[in-house]
Scaffold this motif. Structure first.
Motif, PDB file in Angstrom:
ATOM      1  N   ALA A  89       0.844  -1.200   0.000  1.00  7.68           N
ATOM      2  CA  ALA A  89       0.000   0.000   0.000  1.00  7.68           C
ATOM      3  C   ALA A  89       0.875   1.244   0.000  1.00  7.68           C
ATOM      4  O   ALA A  89       0.574   2.233   0.659  1.00  7.68           O
ATOM      5  N   GLY A  93      -0.389   7.281  -5.791  1.00 12.10           N
ATOM      6  CA  GLY A  93      -1.665   7.632  -6.403  1.00 12.10           C
ATOM      7  C   GLY A  93      -1.565   8.684  -7.487  1.00 12.10           C
ATOM      8  O   GLY A  93      -2.492   9.480  -7.669  1.00 12.10           O
ATOM      9  N   LYS A 102      -4.471   6.889  -3.143  1.00 12.23           N
ATOM     10  CA  LYS A 102      -5.786   6.255  -3.292  1.00 12.23           C
ATOM     11  C   LYS A 102      -6.122   5.305  -2.144  1.00 12.23           C
ATOM     12  O   LYS A 102      -7.294   5.186  -1.758  1.00 12.23           O
ATOM     13  N   GLN A 103      -5.105   4.645  -1.572  1.00 14.64           N
ATOM     14  CA  GLN A 103      -5.387   3.699  -0.499  1.00 14.64           C
ATOM     15  C   GLN A 103      -5.936   4.374   0.753  1.00 14.64           C
ATOM     16  O   GLN A 103      -6.536   3.725   1.611  1.00 14.64           O
ATOM     17  N   LEU A 112     -10.040   3.466   2.004  1.00 14.02           N
ATOM     18  CA  LEU A 112     -10.104   2.307   1.120  1.00 14.02           C
ATOM     19  C   LEU A 112      -9.300   1.135   1.658  1.00 14.02           C
ATOM     20  O   LEU A 112      -9.750  -0.016   1.623  1.00 14.02           O
ATOM     21  N   VAL A 113      -8.111   1.400   2.180  1.00 15.81           N
ATOM     22  CA  VAL A 113      -7.259   0.314   2.670  1.00 15.81           C
ATOM     23  C   VAL A 113      -7.927  -0.451   3.806  1.00 15.81           C
ATOM     24  O   VAL A 113      -7.734  -1.661   3.962  1.00 15.81           O
ATOM     25  N   THR A 116     -10.072  -3.254   2.479  1.00 19.32           N
ATOM     26  CA  THR A 116      -9.298  -4.413   2.029  1.00 19.32           C
ATOM     27  C   THR A 116      -8.793  -5.220   3.221  1.00 19.32           C
ATOM     28  O   THR A 116      -8.838  -6.456   3.207  1.00 19.32           O
ATOM     29  N   VAL A 195      -5.530  -1.843  -2.648  1.00 15.37           N
ATOM     30  CA  VAL A 195      -6.591  -1.082  -3.322  1.00 15.37           C
ATOM     31  C   VAL A 195      -7.492  -1.998  -4.158  1.00 15.37           C
ATOM     32  O   VAL A 195      -8.121  -1.566  -5.124  1.00 15.37           O
ATOM     33  N   LYS A 300      -8.777  -3.193  -9.697  1.00 16.87           N
ATOM     34  CA  LYS A 300      -7.950  -2.355  -8.825  1.00 16.87           C
ATOM     35  C   LYS A 300      -8.382  -0.899  -8.940  1.00 16.87           C
ATOM     36  O   LYS A 300      -8.608  -0.392 -10.041  1.00 16.87           O
TER      37      LYS A 300
END
Length: 411
Positions: A89, A93, A102-103, A112-113, A116, A195, A300
């Motif tokens: 991660a 981005g 982005k994560q 977002l992370v 996941t 992601v 992704k």
């Protein structure tokens, strides 16, 4: 979140437990949970419906909740090997645009992370998860782990490239005995992008079992577009037969010693410019990976439009899971609202509150169950009332209008 109640004492019990769950500091990021209070109306026929909202977590259905048959979970498949995961991660981005990697972008208020990580943590046979982030984001990731209660997740500092970051994550396991770390080296390690939040247990199980047999395995998907090569002057040189090629996706899984050895032996060029882990296992450990056809939701998050798509999918997932707390008898519930709701959602789970020991026990249910809760007493019997209630419940769950937060509506 959704409630229905008639008994004042029973309703107060549920509301107190919900309020205690809401006030947990870990749960504050969640917004616009829908609550409905159904009271068997003596002042008129039918039911009085009270609607409000509160903040509660989005978690997954777990085995071990109180209740009857409705709370039983299917028997879990478990690989015959120990399994852990590394989630790179460390990306900046750039393709997403903006200043936030982005994560760490928020979807429904949650990074977002974290989605996941949660997808991995809900699988009991994955013992440990190492999230590898850039040095400047180590504290950010630690705060996410603490805030969202990720119990089996550790942070590792990444390197300058993707492969160097993954290697650092593997070292966390390989060197745990030297660092007095609680992590233990697994027999199989999963590598999965942080992601890609929609990974399911089925594909994880398949790549782990294939890795156990073949040494390495990875998910693949058909190519959507034809791949072409351009000449030096920018003109078409040739194209590839799309039917013969596949897109390499995540998750991938490896016997730990195979992929760890490959990283130890790989060149600086591969560490700096390579991206494919399966290629390293082939090149440096002579291991031919088994390729597993993956589901279509392994994509992704790369561009801004992907964030919007992910947000929509998360909302849809939330809308498809309902947990009902009721003091009704099981057979009465099964032929009532349960059947009505089943026509709207994929998962309906019933829990008898009469079997809950105390408010603390009920609070634990609210913290550990599915996304939308409905509390119903046995006064809600008329089929037309149930049909109306189900329709209103689903409308509120799907809408999730932030304007409802803190409001009380009476219908």
């Amino acid at each position: 979140m959704v409630f229905a109640t008639h008994s004042q004492a029973w309703g107060s019990k549920v509301r107190r437990a919900a309020a205690a769950a809401r006030d947990k500091p870990l749960l504050r990021p969640w917004r616009a949970r829908n609550n409905l209070f159904f009271r068997g109306g003596e002042e008129r026929k039918g039911a009085t419906i009270r609607i409000s909202t509160m903040e509660l977590p989005v978690t997954d259905l777990r085995e071990g909740s109180c209740g009857g048959k409705g709370s039983e979970a299917p028997r879990e498949r478990r690989p015959p090997v120990s399994v852990a995961a590394v989630l790179p991660a460390g990306g900046s981005g750039e393709r997403l645009g903006g200043c936030t990697p982005k994560q760490f972008c928020a979807l429904l208020g949650r990074p977002l992370v974290s989605y996941t990580v949660r997808a991995m943590e809900r699988i009991s046979w994955i013992s440990d998860i190492v999230v590898v982030v850039s040095p400047e984001n180590v504290e950010v990731m630690k705060s996410i782990i603490k805030k969202y209660g990720h119990k089996r997740t550790t942070v590792a500092e990444g390197g300058m490239t993707r492969h160097r970051s993954i290697f650092n994550g593997l070292k966390k396991f390989a060197e745990s005995h030297l660092l007095s770390s609680p992590l233990q080296k697994p027999e199989v390690v999963i590598i999965h992008d942080a992601v890609r939040p929609f990974v399911e247990e089925d594909i994880l199980f398949k790549v782990v079992m294939a890795a156990k047999e073949h040494g390495a395995a990875g998910a693949i998907c058909p190519l959507v577009s034809t791949v072409i090569a351009s000449s030096a002057d920018g003109c078409l040189d040739h194209s590839l037969d799309r039917a013969k090629y596949r897109a390499s996706e995540m998750p991938q899984a490896f016997l730990f010693d195979i992929i760890h050895q490959a990283y130890h032996q790989c060149s600086d060029y591969d560490l700096d410019y390579g991206t494919e882990c399966l290629h390293l296992a082939l090149k440096y450990s002579k291991t031919n990976a088994k390729l597993i056809e993956g589901p279509p939701d392994l994509w992704k998050v790369t561009y801004k439009r992907d964030l919007y798509a992910a947000d929509s999918l998360i909302k849809d997932t939330i809308s498809q899971q309902v947990c009902v707390l009721t003091n009704m008898k099981e057979d009465a519930f099964q032929v009532g609202l349960h059947e009505t709701l089943k026509s709207h959602v994929k998962l309906v789970k019933a829990i008898s509150t009469s079997l809950c020991k105390n408010e603390s026990h009920l609070q634990n249910i609210l913290l550990g169950q599915c996304y939308n809760f409905i509390c119903i007493n046995d006064n809600l019997k008329l089929q037309e009332t149930m049909d109306s209630a189900a329709a209103l419940i689903m409308a509120l769950i799907r809408d999730r209008n932030p304007a409802y937060v803190g409001q009380l509506l009476v219908a």
